[in-house]
Design an enzyme around this catalytic site. Structure first.
Site, mmCIF file in Angstrom:
data_model
loop_
_atom_site.group_PDB
_atom_site.id
_atom_site.type_symbol
_atom_site.label_atom_id
_atom_site.label_comp_id
_atom_site.label_asym_id
_atom_site.label_seq_id
_atom_site.Cartn_x
_atom_site.Cartn_y
_atom_site.Cartn_z
ATOM 1 N N HIS A 36 1.543 4.420 -2.821
ATOM 2 C CA HIS A 36 1.521 5.868 -2.592
ATOM 3 C C HIS A 36 2.698 6.545 -3.298
ATOM 4 O O HIS A 36 2.557 7.631 -3.859
ATOM 5 C CB HIS A 36 1.602 6.165 -1.093
ATOM 6 N N GLU A 78 -5.984 7.022 -0.842
ATOM 7 C CA GLU A 78 -6.062 5.746 -0.139
ATOM 8 C C GLU A 78 -6.732 4.683 -1.014
ATOM 9 O O GLU A 78 -6.297 3.535 -1.072
ATOM 10 C CB GLU A 78 -6.833 5.911 1.176
ATOM 11 N N HIS A 86 0.832 -1.198 0.000
ATOM 12 C CA HIS A 86 0.000 0.000 0.000
ATOM 13 C C HIS A 86 0.870 1.253 0.000
ATOM 14 O O HIS A 86 0.628 2.202 -0.754
ATOM 15 C CB HIS A 86 -0.914 -0.031 1.227
ATOM 16 N N GLU A 87 1.910 1.273 0.843
ATOM 17 C CA GLU A 87 2.787 2.445 0.908
ATOM 18 C C GLU A 87 3.614 2.598 -0.368
ATOM 19 O O GLU A 87 3.860 3.716 -0.821
ATOM 20 C CB GLU A 87 3.706 2.344 2.128
ATOM 21 N N ASP A 111 -4.963 1.370 -2.357
ATOM 22 C CA ASP A 111 -5.548 0.046 -2.114
ATOM 23 C C ASP A 111 -5.547 -0.783 -3.395
ATOM 24 O O ASP A 111 -5.147 -1.955 -3.398
ATOM 25 C CB ASP A 111 -6.982 0.173 -1.605
#
Length: 482
Positions: A137, A198, A133-134, A202
Site C-alpha cells: 500500500h 486491495e 500487503h501493507e 495483494d
C-alpha cells in the site's frame, strides 16, 4: 467524547473510505491539491506528514511498547521492505494492543499491526503476508493516488474533508461534526477505489513475500481463515472491514500463489517466541494464563520451549516468582543469551528485589550488545530499581541518541531524573515524551516547568530550553492554522 474516542472514531471513518493514512495531512501542512499524485504529495512531504501522524496515533491508540516485540516486527518488516521496489523512505513498524485481527499503513512508511493478528496466525509466513500487503500500500502510493482521484471528482469536497481532519486534530468535538457532514458524499466512489488498491496490494505484497523467502501460499490460507472465522461471529472481523475480502479476491490470490513453487518454510524462533509472548501478555486474561500454558504443555507435542516460555511469563505475571524462575533458568541453560529469556529473568529477579544479581547479568549482556534496546531498557530499569540512577541516565541517554523516538526510554529517563531530584531535566524529558505523543500543549507546559526549575546562573540552559519551547510553539501554531 474523549480525545482517544474521537481519534478512534476518526480512524474508523477514514478506514471505511480508504483514507487510513490521511489524518497525517492534518499534522504538518496540507499539500497543494492538483497535478499528478506524485507532485500532490511528494515522498519528502509524505514522510514528514506520516511521522507527525504516527506520533499522534501513538498518543491516541493503545500502543504496545514492548522492546522484544518492537525488535521482532521491525526486523521482519525491514526484511520484507528490502525486497520491495519503489521504496522512498525508511519504514517503521508498530504494535496496537488489540485482540482483533487488523493492520494498517499510514503515510511515510509507518505500519501498525494489531497484536491479535500475530496471535491468530498459524505461521510466520501468514503474519508476514499481512505486513507485506501493507508495505505494498505504501510503495504503490495508494493514499496519494486517492487524494488525486478525489480532487478530480470534487476538489471542494476533498478540501472540506481534509479541513475536518485538521480540525479534529486541534478541536476534536468540532472536527468530528465536520467530518460526519462531509464524509458521506465521497464514500461510494472511495470504496471502489479501495477495492482496486486491495487487489494491487495483494499482487505486489505476494511478490514481496516470496522474494523475502516466505511462503506465498500463506496469503490465500490466511484469507480463507478469515472468511471462515467471520461466519461464526455476529460482527464482521475488523480486518475485513478495512480490507474488503470477496470470494473472487480469495480465488485470485490462490491462483497467484500457484505460480510459485511450493516449499517448506520453517518458522523462526523469534516468531514463535513473539507469538507466545503476545498470547501470554495481550491475548489471554492474566489469571487464566497459567492454566492455559499448563494445558498446552500436557498435550501431545506440547512440551516445547515456547510453551515453557509462555508458562514462565504466566507465572511471573501472577507473581509466582520461584516457579517462574525455575523454568526460565532451565531455558537459559540451553540458550544463555536469548533476550526473550533474559527479559523475563530480569523481571523475576526485580520482583524478588535481587537487584545486584540482575545488574550483574545485564552488565554482561550490555557488553555483548551495547545500545540494544531490549538489554538497555532492562538494564536501566534494573538500575533505577537498585537506586543506581546515574547509571540509568547514562544508559538511556546513549540509547536515545541512536533511537530518539523510544517511548519507554523517555519514561524511564524521567523517572531517573526525578529520583535524582534534577527537576529541570525531569520536566524537559517529560516534554520530550509528550512531543513523541503529539501532545503539544502538555509538552510546552512541561518546558515551562523546566525553565522554572533552573537557577539564576543557568543562562545557557535557559536559552536552550527557551529555543526548544519556541520551536514547539511554532510547530503547534502551524497545525492550528491549517
Amino acid at each position: 467524547m474523549t480525545h482517544t474516542a474521537v481519534q478512534q472514531l476518526l480512524i474508523s471513518c477514514l478506514l471505511s473510505i480508504g483514507l487510513i493514512a490521511n489524518p497525517a495531512l492534518a499534522q504538518s501542512g496540507l499539500p497543494d491539491i492538483g497535478g499528478n499524485a506524485f507532485s500532490t504529495l511528494t515522498p519528502e512531504k509524505e514522510k514528514q506528514l506520516g511521522d507527525v501522524l504516527m506520533r499522534q496515533t501513538r498518543g491516541s491508540l493503545p500502543m504496545v511498547y514492548d522492546p522484544l516485540l518492537d525488535e521482532y516486527i521491525n526486523d521482519l518488516g525491514n526484511r520484507l521492505v528490502a525486497r520491495a521496489n519503489d521504496v522512498k523512505f525508511p519504514f517503521k513498524f508498530y504494535w496496537v494492543n488489540n485482540k482483533q485481527i487488523n493492520a494498517f499503513a499510514t503515510l511515510g512508511g509507518n505500519i501498525a499491526s494489531h497484536t491479535g493478528t500475530l496471535a491468530i496466525s498459524d505461521s510466520e509466513s501468514e503474519f508476514a503476508s499481512v505486513i507485506a500487503h501493507e508495505i505494498a500500500h505504501v510503495t504503490q502510493r495508494h493514499i496519494a493516488r486517492f487524494v488525486e482521484a478525489q480532487n478530480q471528482r470534487a476538489p471542494m469536497s476533498l478540501a472540506a474533508m481534509l479541513g475536518a481532519i485538521v480540525l479534529a486534530t486541534v478541536n476534536p468535538e468540532a472536527g468530528m461534526a465536520a467530518m460526519m457532514a462531509t464524509q458521506g458524499a465521497a464514500q461510494q466512489s472511495a470504496i471502489n477505489f479501495t477495492r482496486g488498491n486491495e487487489q494491487e496490494a495483494d499482487r505486489i505484497g505476494m511478490r514481496i513475500l516470496a522474494d523475502a523467502g516466505f511462503d506465498p501460499y500463506a496469503v490465500p490460507e490466511f484469507f480463507n481463515k478469515l472468511t471462515q472465522q467471520s461466519r461464526f461471529v455476529n460482527q464482521q472481523l475488523a480486518f475485513l472491514h478495512t480490507h474488503p475480502l470477496s470470494q473472487a479476491r480469495v480465488s485470485d490470490t490462490r491462483l497467484r500463489a500457484e505460480q510459485f513453487p511450493q516449499r517448506y518454510i520453517p518458522d523462526t524462533q523469534d516468531y514463535i517466541l513473539s507469538k507466545t509472548r503476545v498470547l501470554a501478555r495481550y491475548q489471554y486474561p492474566v489469571k487464566e494464563t497459567v492454566e492455559i500454558f499448563q494445558r498446552r504443555l500436557s498435550q501431545p507435542g506440547g512440551n516445547t520451549r515456547a510453551n515453557l516460555y509462555g508458562l514462565a511469563i504466566a507465572k511471573l505475571d501472577n507473581k509466582l516468582y520461584i516457579e517462574s524462575q525455575k523454568i526460565i533458568e532451565d531455558l537459559l541453560q540451553q540458550d544463555p543469551h536469548n533476550l526473550y529469556y533474559v527479559d523475563v529473568y530480569t523481571d523475576i529477579l526485580l520482583g524478588q528485589s535481587q537487584f545486584k544479581k540482575a545488574l550483574e547479568m545485564l552488565e554482561q549482556e550490555y557488553l555483548l550488545r551495547p545500545n540494544n534496546q531490549v538489554v538497555t531498557l532492562n538494564y536501566a530499569n534494573a538500575a533505577i530499581k537498585a537506586g543506581s540512577y546515574r547509571l540509568a541516565v547514562h544508559l538511556l541517554r546513549n540509547l536515545l541518541y541512536v533511537k530518539n523516538d523510544n517511548i519507554l526510554a523517555y519514561d524511564l529517563l524521567s523517572d531517573a531524573y526525578k529520583s535524582l531530584e534534577d527537576y529541570a531535566k525531569y520536566y524537559e524529558t517529560r516534554a520530550d515524551l509528550f512531543y513523541q505523543l503529539a501532545n503539544y500543549p502538555k509538552a510546552i507546559d512541561d518546558l515551562n516547568e523546566a525553565l522554572n526549575q533552573l537557577g539564576d546562573n543557568a543562562r545557557l540552559e535557559n536559552r536552550r530550553l527557551e529555543a526548544k519551547k519556541q520551536q514547539l510553539q511554532a510547530e503547534f501554531e502551524r497545525l492550528k492554522r491549517m
